[in-house]
Scaffold this motif. Structure first.
Motif, PDB file in Angstrom:
ATOM      1  N   MET A  18       0.842  -1.191   0.000  1.00 38.70           N
ATOM      2  CA  MET A  18       0.000   0.000   0.000  1.00 38.70           C
ATOM      3  C   MET A  18       0.881   1.246   0.000  1.00 38.70           C
ATOM      4  N   PHE A  19       0.405   2.277  -0.667  1.00 37.85           N
ATOM      5  CA  PHE A  19       1.200   3.479  -0.845  1.00 37.85           C
ATOM      6  C   PHE A  19       0.633   4.641  -0.026  1.00 37.85           C
ATOM      7  N   ILE A  20       1.521   5.533   0.398  1.00 39.95           N
ATOM      8  CA  ILE A  20       1.080   6.675   1.195  1.00 39.95           C
ATOM      9  C   ILE A  20       0.155   7.581   0.396  1.00 39.95           C
ATOM     10  N   ALA A  21       0.266   7.539  -0.933  1.00 38.60           N
ATOM     11  CA  ALA A  21      -0.576   8.387  -1.778  1.00 38.60           C
ATOM     12  C   ALA A  21      -2.060   8.120  -1.558  1.00 38.60           C
ATOM     13  N   ASP A  22      -2.387   6.903  -1.104  1.00 39.70           N
ATOM     14  CA  ASP A  22      -3.790   6.553  -0.875  1.00 39.70           C
ATOM     15  C   ASP A  22      -4.332   7.146   0.423  1.00 39.70           C
ATOM     16  N   TYR A  23      -3.455   7.636   1.294  1.00 39.57           N
ATOM     17  CA  TYR A  23      -3.889   8.081   2.617  1.00 39.57           C
ATOM     18  C   TYR A  23      -3.415   9.485   2.991  1.00 39.57           C
ATOM     19  N   MET A  24      -2.519  10.054   2.228  1.00 37.25           N
ATOM     20  CA  MET A  24      -1.983  11.366   2.583  1.00 37.25           C
ATOM     21  C   MET A  24      -3.022  12.462   2.362  1.00 37.25           C
ATOM     22  N   THR A  25      -2.783  13.606   2.972  1.00 40.01           N
ATOM     23  CA  THR A  25      -3.581  14.799   2.714  1.00 40.01           C
ATOM     24  C   THR A  25      -2.988  15.501   1.499  1.00 40.01           C
ATOM     25  N   THR A  26      -3.783  15.636   0.453  1.00 40.02           N
ATOM     26  CA  THR A  26      -3.297  16.303  -0.753  1.00 40.02           C
ATOM     27  C   THR A  26      -3.507  17.809  -0.640  1.00 40.02           C
ATOM     28  N   ASP A  27      -2.712  18.553  -1.379  1.00 43.97           N
ATOM     29  CA  ASP A  27      -2.786  20.021  -1.366  1.00 43.97           C
ATOM     30  C   ASP A  27      -2.856  20.564   0.062  1.00 43.97           C
ATOM     31  N   PRO A  28      -1.876  20.246   0.887  1.00 44.02           N
ATOM     32  CA  PRO A  28      -1.931  20.683   2.285  1.00 44.02           C
ATOM     33  C   PRO A  28      -1.755  22.188   2.419  1.00 44.02           C
ATOM     34  N   VAL A  29      -2.196  22.706   3.547  1.00 45.43           N
ATOM     35  CA  VAL A  29      -1.956  24.112   3.852  1.00 45.43           C
ATOM     36  C   VAL A  29      -0.458  24.299   4.076  1.00 45.43           C
ATOM     37  N   THR A  30       0.117  25.249   3.383  1.00 43.60           N
ATOM     38  CA  THR A  30       1.540  25.559   3.545  1.00 43.60           C
ATOM     39  C   THR A  30       1.693  27.035   3.891  1.00 43.60           C
ATOM     40  N   ILE A  31       2.871  27.383   4.372  1.00 42.03           N
ATOM     41  CA  ILE A  31       3.154  28.782   4.691  1.00 42.03           C
ATOM     42  C   ILE A  31       4.498  29.166   4.094  1.00 42.03           C
ATOM     43  N   THR A  32       4.704  30.455   3.965  1.00 41.22           N
ATOM     44  CA  THR A  32       5.974  30.957   3.458  1.00 41.22           C
ATOM     45  C   THR A  32       6.827  31.474   4.614  1.00 41.22           C
ATOM     46  N   ALA A  33       8.071  31.761   4.320  1.00 40.37           N
ATOM     47  CA  ALA A  33       9.033  32.099   5.365  1.00 40.37           C
ATOM     48  C   ALA A  33       8.716  33.400   6.090  1.00 40.37           C
ATOM     49  N   ASP A  34       7.922  34.276   5.487  1.00 38.68           N
ATOM     50  CA  ASP A  34       7.638  35.564   6.113  1.00 38.68           C
ATOM     51  C   ASP A  34       6.448  35.524   7.067  1.00 38.68           C
ATOM     52  N   ILE A  35       5.781  34.392   7.165  1.00 42.78           N
ATOM     53  CA  ILE A  35       4.650  34.254   8.089  1.00 42.78           C
ATOM     54  C   ILE A  35       5.161  34.326   9.528  1.00 42.78           C
ATOM     55  N   THR A  36       4.435  35.030  10.380  1.00 45.83           N
ATOM     56  CA  THR A  36       4.856  35.142  11.778  1.00 45.83           C
ATOM     57  C   THR A  36       4.377  33.939  12.588  1.00 45.83           C
ATOM     58  N   LEU A  37       4.942  33.801  13.774  1.00 42.45           N
ATOM     59  CA  LEU A  37       4.543  32.702  14.652  1.00 42.45           C
ATOM     60  C   LEU A  37       3.069  32.801  15.023  1.00 42.45           C
ATOM     61  N   THR A  38       2.593  34.010  15.243  1.00 44.88           N
ATOM     62  CA  THR A  38       1.185  34.205  15.594  1.00 44.88           C
ATOM     63  C   THR A  38       0.276  33.750  14.460  1.00 44.88           C
ATOM     64  N   ASP A  46      -4.690  26.327  14.658  1.00 47.14           N
ATOM     65  CA  ASP A  46      -5.923  26.319  15.452  1.00 47.14           C
ATOM     66  C   ASP A  46      -7.161  26.252  14.554  1.00 47.14           C
ATOM     67  N   ASP A  47      -7.128  26.974  13.446  1.00 46.08           N
ATOM     68  CA  ASP A  47      -8.288  27.032  12.552  1.00 46.08           C
ATOM     69  C   ASP A  47      -8.532  25.706  11.840  1.00 46.08           C
ATOM     70  N   HIS A  48      -7.449  25.022  11.470  1.00 46.77           N
ATOM     71  CA  HIS A  48      -7.580  23.815  10.644  1.00 46.77           C
ATOM     72  C   HIS A  48      -7.434  22.515  11.434  1.00 46.77           C
ATOM     73  N   HIS A  49      -7.088  22.621  12.708  1.00 48.72           N
ATOM     74  CA  HIS A  49      -7.003  21.445  13.587  1.00 48.72           C
ATOM     75  C   HIS A  49      -5.997  20.407  13.104  1.00 48.72           C
ATOM     76  N   PHE A  50      -4.832  20.874  12.684  1.00 47.85           N
ATOM     77  CA  PHE A  50      -3.747  19.937  12.428  1.00 47.85           C
ATOM     78  C   PHE A  50      -2.493  20.412  13.150  1.00 47.85           C
ATOM     79  N   ARG A  51      -1.401  19.654  13.009  1.00 45.66           N
ATOM     80  CA  ARG A  51      -0.251  19.872  13.888  1.00 45.66           C
ATOM     81  C   ARG A  51       1.033  20.277  13.179  1.00 45.66           C
ATOM     82  N   HIS A  52       1.046  20.243  11.862  1.00 47.67           N
ATOM     83  CA  HIS A  52       2.286  20.536  11.150  1.00 47.67           C
ATOM     84  C   HIS A  52       2.014  21.432   9.944  1.00 47.67           C
ATOM     85  N   LEU A  53       2.919  22.365   9.711  1.00 45.16           N
ATOM     86  CA  LEU A  53       2.829  23.267   8.564  1.00 45.16           C
ATOM     87  C   LEU A  53       4.129  23.212   7.768  1.00 45.16           C
ATOM     88  N   PRO A  54       4.080  22.711   6.540  1.00 41.89           N
ATOM     89  CA  PRO A  54       5.268  22.794   5.688  1.00 41.89           C
ATOM     90  C   PRO A  54       5.544  24.256   5.328  1.00 41.89           C
TER      91      PRO A  54
END
Length: 214
Positions: free
Chosen positions: A1-21, A28-36
């Motif tokens: 089985m491949f991760i492609a069958d279970y991964m979240t596609t088109d995830p929310v990402t951020i750029t380097a200029d985004i602040t910690l806040t 908090d808005d999207h209820h997940f734990r990691h941001l690429p």
């Protein structure tokens, strides 16, 4: 089985200029734990986790005045200050086993999924891995039970014997695996779809197999 069958596609990402806040608000808005964290070409440059953000904020035991001073610093600090650069990631063609080994090796909770050019196209988490293996092994399937027996080496082709035995007695078997042990007899696990588990136990015992119990 491949991760492609279970991964979240088109995830929310951020750029380097985004602040910690801003990053914390996204989690908090999207209820997940990691941001690429990506550059202008959507290529991966790092990852920020909820744990990274929690550690960046002041403790509640600090005096109010000092906490407010730290909050003001945090509000204007970019994510690059705390992100994990050169982070672990995985390719779209990876299997569940590939992901499991990376999780175990790198002690991370999620893996950005990237193309050969490091463009982020998904994210695969430990939660996704658990869901995938749950489906793979049939856990929580309605009407199914997991049965284990010892492979004591009394006969050859034990897996074939069990498969034939269950089929001949109209017992639907959806999974059948053998796991080698460093010491003692190997173990055979089977998942059967029946509410009459005791009948299957008797069938196996009458055929010379020893049930494995805690």
């Amino acid at each position: 089985m491949f991760i492609a069958d279970y991964m979240t596609t088109d995830p929310v990402t951020i750029t380097a200029d985004i602040t910690l806040t801003e990053a914390r608000q996204l989690l908090d808005d999207h209820h997940f734990r990691h941001l690429p964290v990506v550059d202008g070409a959507k290529k991966l440059i790092g990852v920020v986790s909820d744990r990274d953000l929690r550690l960046a904020y002041p403790s509640t035991v600090i005096e109010d005045e000092e906490r407010e001073r730290i909050f003001q610093i945090v509000e204007r600090t970019p994510v690059t200050a705390i992100m994990t650069a050169n982070c672990s990631c995985i390719g779209i063609d990876a299997t569940l086993d590939d992901a499991l080994l990376v999780f175990e090796r790198d002690k991370v909770g999620a893996l950005p999924v990237v193309t050969d050019d490091d463009v982020v196209i998904g994210i695969f988490s430990m939660r996704d891995l658990t869901a995938a293996y749950k489906k793979l092994f049939g856990a929580a399937e309605k009407g199914s039970s997991l049965i284990a027996v010892l492979d004591e080496g009394k006969t050859t082709r034990s897996l074939s014997r069990i498969a034939s035995l269950l089929e001949d007695n109209d017992v639907q078997c959806t999974r059948l695996i053998k796991i080698a042990q460093e010491s003692g007899f190997d173990r055979i696990y089977m998942r059967v779809n029946t509410y009459k588990v005791s009948n299957v136990h008797k069938l196996l015992q009458d055929s010379g197999f020893t049930l494995l119990k805690p």
